[in-house]
Scaffold this active site. Structure first.
Site, mmCIF file in Angstrom:
data_model
loop_
_atom_site.group_PDB
_atom_site.id
_atom_site.type_symbol
_atom_site.label_atom_id
_atom_site.label_comp_id
_atom_site.label_asym_id
_atom_site.label_seq_id
_atom_site.Cartn_x
_atom_site.Cartn_y
_atom_site.Cartn_z
ATOM 1 N N GLU A 27 -58.809 4.939 -144.563
ATOM 2 C CA GLU A 27 -58.014 4.248 -145.360
ATOM 3 C C GLU A 27 -58.695 3.211 -145.372
ATOM 4 O O GLU A 27 -58.896 2.901 -147.222
ATOM 5 C CB GLU A 27 -56.905 4.261 -145.073
ATOM 6 C CG GLU A 27 -56.201 5.360 -145.305
ATOM 7 C CD GLU A 27 -54.187 5.777 -144.916
ATOM 8 O OE1 GLU A 27 -53.734 6.395 -145.785
ATOM 9 O OE2 GLU A 27 -53.793 4.744 -143.697
ATOM 10 N N ASP A 42 -44.698 4.051 -131.000
ATOM 11 C CA ASP A 42 -45.932 3.697 -130.284
ATOM 12 C C ASP A 42 -46.160 4.064 -129.029
ATOM 13 O O ASP A 42 -47.121 3.789 -128.175
ATOM 14 C CB ASP A 42 -46.807 2.961 -131.263
ATOM 15 C CG ASP A 42 -46.759 3.286 -132.196
ATOM 16 O OD1 ASP A 42 -46.714 4.803 -132.644
ATOM 17 O OD2 ASP A 42 -48.122 3.217 -133.389
ATOM 18 N N ALA A 89 -45.200 6.454 -138.306
ATOM 19 C CA ALA A 89 -43.594 6.146 -138.642
ATOM 20 C C ALA A 89 -42.968 7.561 -138.795
ATOM 21 O O ALA A 89 -41.595 7.335 -137.721
ATOM 22 C CB ALA A 89 -43.613 6.310 -139.934
ATOM 23 N N GLY A 142 -39.440 -2.394 -134.813
ATOM 24 C CA GLY A 142 -40.603 -1.563 -136.452
ATOM 25 C C GLY A 142 -39.479 -0.386 -136.647
ATOM 26 O O GLY A 142 -38.563 0.224 -136.865
ATOM 27 N N GLY A 178 -37.870 -4.945 -130.438
ATOM 28 C CA GLY A 178 -39.061 -4.352 -131.872
ATOM 29 C C GLY A 178 -38.675 -3.716 -133.091
ATOM 30 O O GLY A 178 -37.505 -3.437 -132.707
ATOM 31 N N GLY A 230 -39.423 2.557 -135.224
ATOM 32 C CA GLY A 230 -37.866 2.526 -134.165
ATOM 33 C C GLY A 230 -37.079 1.885 -133.591
ATOM 34 O O GLY A 230 -36.361 2.484 -133.750
#
Lengths: 450, 450
Positions: free
Chosen positions: A174, A303, A319, A17, A15, A19
């Site tokens: 949002e 996550d 985040a 992302g 991943g 992290g």
């Protein structure tokens, strides 16, 4: 040939992302060999994905090729692929077409949607986690208005001009705010037969308040701001049925053809292949040092990790948390490599932000609860700061900040998935195409096919 | 209710490309009612579409919502829809779900690809006419490198790292040049196991020279510039076979999995439903005033029109020609409305440009034949000038001009068509996914499916 090099420890990171990418960067000058595996070729700045779904930004504004971010870090191999299985006892991960062994593993595979057992809702109400989903949601929103304009001569169908967002967390709030501004302001003068300002926008939340992870003060402010923008907010209204042109929430029947799902996330299904305990959101219950029980060489961050702070509160799925965890796991791996023991993770809470539109936001920063303009300025600078960290594209930032402030939704494109051209058929096959749900039969009789 | 207004003539315009959109603008202050129908919701700046296919620009940079362009022109209705049939005797056009009658009609439906009878080649070698096609070509090019990197450990498969462009017209030359720069410069330091600079890039042309519509001088210059960029150009090499992992051109067998088609265009199939003579490219042979025989209220403009100048040369399929024709047809309709006779169309040739990369281009402007840097500066300013005409987004222009000059290909994203999430399957279903064509079997045995 002589092997001059001592074999470097192989760290596999799943991943790219917040992290995973931040873990990689910790290893920048370290004698390790890294393989970073991601399902896509880009790092996605997910906090702004809702703006792609609502035409404010374009995918390239918030996504950067992973290879480009890491092009100068020579000890990392980037691999486009989806890890389908982790075999902890054999220390390897399996892709569709190959296996990769590791010495240390960081699992940063993130979370995915859950429909709470109603998996057939997925095609009716897409969630918002990937660029493909954002572009699809954008297509559905914009197509609703095109269809309404097309059918307006006959009658005004309520289901076409009602947009529903399910789930009152940060993403739902949002999206609802951005959709309200899109219809109330950006598109106001674009149509002739319908008035987009009269679009019915609903935000549906099963629980008693919006933004359940933030303070009561912020929940109340968000609710007020959304209502001022003309969004109908239904609280205490769990969705019990969802079909092609209506839904039922809290006993109300709502006619709609455009539904966005932001009601629930669970850990990536990859977690199930780890021999580790999961919490009831499918997230991996990690040790204090972010490793998993029985496998000290495997760390889970972001996550996908379920980590309880000493206060008893879980680390939120944000985040900054993923960044801190990714870095911490990487540092712990370096300690293990150097024969030291790992150290426990401590989450540093920088606060929580949610924006409800241009110049409106709510912020919880420690005991400070902010709302409206000042919170929005904080929101803006935080996001620009993080984006710069990844991209260093100052001109683009100015451009989009400017577009964002001036309501110029420059990415209002309906694009379709590519299909090979088929001779004898229209370029656009009919099922993808926004037909008029009024089912007006043309005087030519049956629908035409060339 | 009293009808205070005299019924205004209804002008239907099919297609919001350069021809259709410029026709609409002529009617801005005229007492007509206009319906503009397009298959997509955006006007596309097609001359720069090849840059989306090669990651230099992002779709929103070159596409603007038609409604947004025309939001202040109150006499126009924009309709998202595909016209499937024109019924000239009944004065109406048929969409999938409705019919629209007209007093005057402008057909600006453009051109589409032709595979010269080999329609099954379409899925192997997509052409470049729409955003969906550009994004698909981008995905194929980028995926080729991801796959090559993934398989490099085993062996280097020639078919993966060979990119082929078929057709040496302006689009083919521009794509080949942009792909060469993408691989030679932008991606040079992004991979660890392959060297993208060694990518084999071929441009295949059936005829004896590149850019057959330009001067011999420009053809020669384009050929030299492409060869300097490392593109292999095969002339006199018609493609006779095209399959999943190879093609045969001029007797040569070339191993490749990534093929782009820019070899032939024909008029939109809509032309066949008009009762008008077509030339051998399926384009409508129009009268001197751009109307069609027998139907003085129907005009055909742009790529769909076949118009022979007094010199005997056809009007080329270029944006300036479509703009001039669109405006002329609209003015002729105004003359008809006012009881005047139409006037013949005269094409004003502003010259022809093709770019072969950053700071390289060729230009034929009258008897002036330019090449390299000066031609490129003309190319750059021409395109910026036209873009501004439609969009007025100066900041974006600076941004992309800057990105273009600095080789920052910021749109290098592999995105997939959206599919509803299916429980029990990987997020990415396998057929869309770049599997390793090396067919390496994992030691886990058969491919994994959750």
């Amino acid at each position: 040939m002589l092997n001059k090099e001592v074999k470097r420890p192989h760290v596999v990171i799943i991943g790219a992302g917040f992290g995973g990418l931040n873990a990689v960067k910790v290893f920048k000058r370290e004698p390790v060999s890294i393989t970073l595996i991601d399902k896509t070729n880009h790092h996605l700045f997910q906090p702004l994905l809702y703006q792609v779904a609502t035409s404010g930004l374009t995918p390239a504004d918030i996504a950067t090729p992973i290879r480009f971010v890491l092009r100068h870090q020579q000890n990392v191999n980037v691999l486009l692929g989806e890890v389908l299985q982790i075999n902890a006892s054999r220390k390897c991960v399996a892709l569709f077409d190959q296996e990769i062994t590791y010495d240390y593993l960081i699992v940063a595979a993130g979370a995915t949607h859950t429909y709470f057992g109603n998996d057939h809702w997925a095609s009716i109400a897409p969630g918002l986690k990937t660029i493909a989903e954002a572009v699809e949601i954008r297509r559905r929103i914009l197509t609703a208005f095109e269809t309404a304009e097309k059918c307006a001569g006959d009658h005004n169908r309520e289901d076409i001009t009602t947009l529903v967002v399910i789930g009152g967390g940060a993403t739902g709030v949002e999206i609802a705010g951005a959709v309200a501004e899109l219809t109330r302001i950006s598109m106001a003068s674009d149509f002739r037969k319908i008035d987009p300002r009269k679009t019915r926008i609903l935000l549906i939340e099963a629980g008693p308040r919006l933004l359940p992870n933030m303070s009561e003060h912020s929940s109340k402010n968000a609710l007020e701001s959304l209502r001022k923008l003309g969004v109908e907010v239904l609280l205490n209204s769990p969705v019990t049925d969802l079909a092609d042109h209506y839904l039922i929430a809290g006993g109300h029947r709502i006619s709609t053809r455009t539904v966005i799902w932001s009601a629930g996330v669970v850990g990536s299904p990859l977690a199930k292949t780890l021999e580790a305990p999961l919490d009831n959101h499918g997230k991996v219950q990690v040790n204090e040092d972010l490793s998993i029980p029985a496998y000290p060489e495997i760390f889970v961050v972001g996550d996908l990790a379920s980590f309880r702070q000493s206060s008893g509160d879980p680390v939120p799925g944000l985040a900054p948390a993923a960044i801190q965890e990714g870095r911490h796991a990487a540092r712990n791996i370096l300690r293990l490599i150097n024969g030291k023991s790992t150290i426990p993770f401590r989450y540093f809470d920088k606060g929580t932000l949610a924006t409800i539109g241009r110049s409106k936001a709510v912020a919880d920063i420690g005991s400070l609860k902010l709302s409206n303009f000042f919170a929005w300025v904080i929101w803006l600078f935080t996001h620009i700061f993080f984006l710069i960290g990844f991209r260093n594209r100052f001109i683009v930032l100015i451009q989009w900040a400017w577009a964002y402030i001036t309501y110029h939704t420059y990415s209002r494109l309906i694009t379709y998935p590519w299909k090979p051209w088929v001779p004898g058929l229209p370029d656009r096959q009919v099922p993808d195409y926004p037909g008029c749900p009024c089912e007006r039969i043309t005087s030519l009789g049956k629908p035409l096919r060339r």
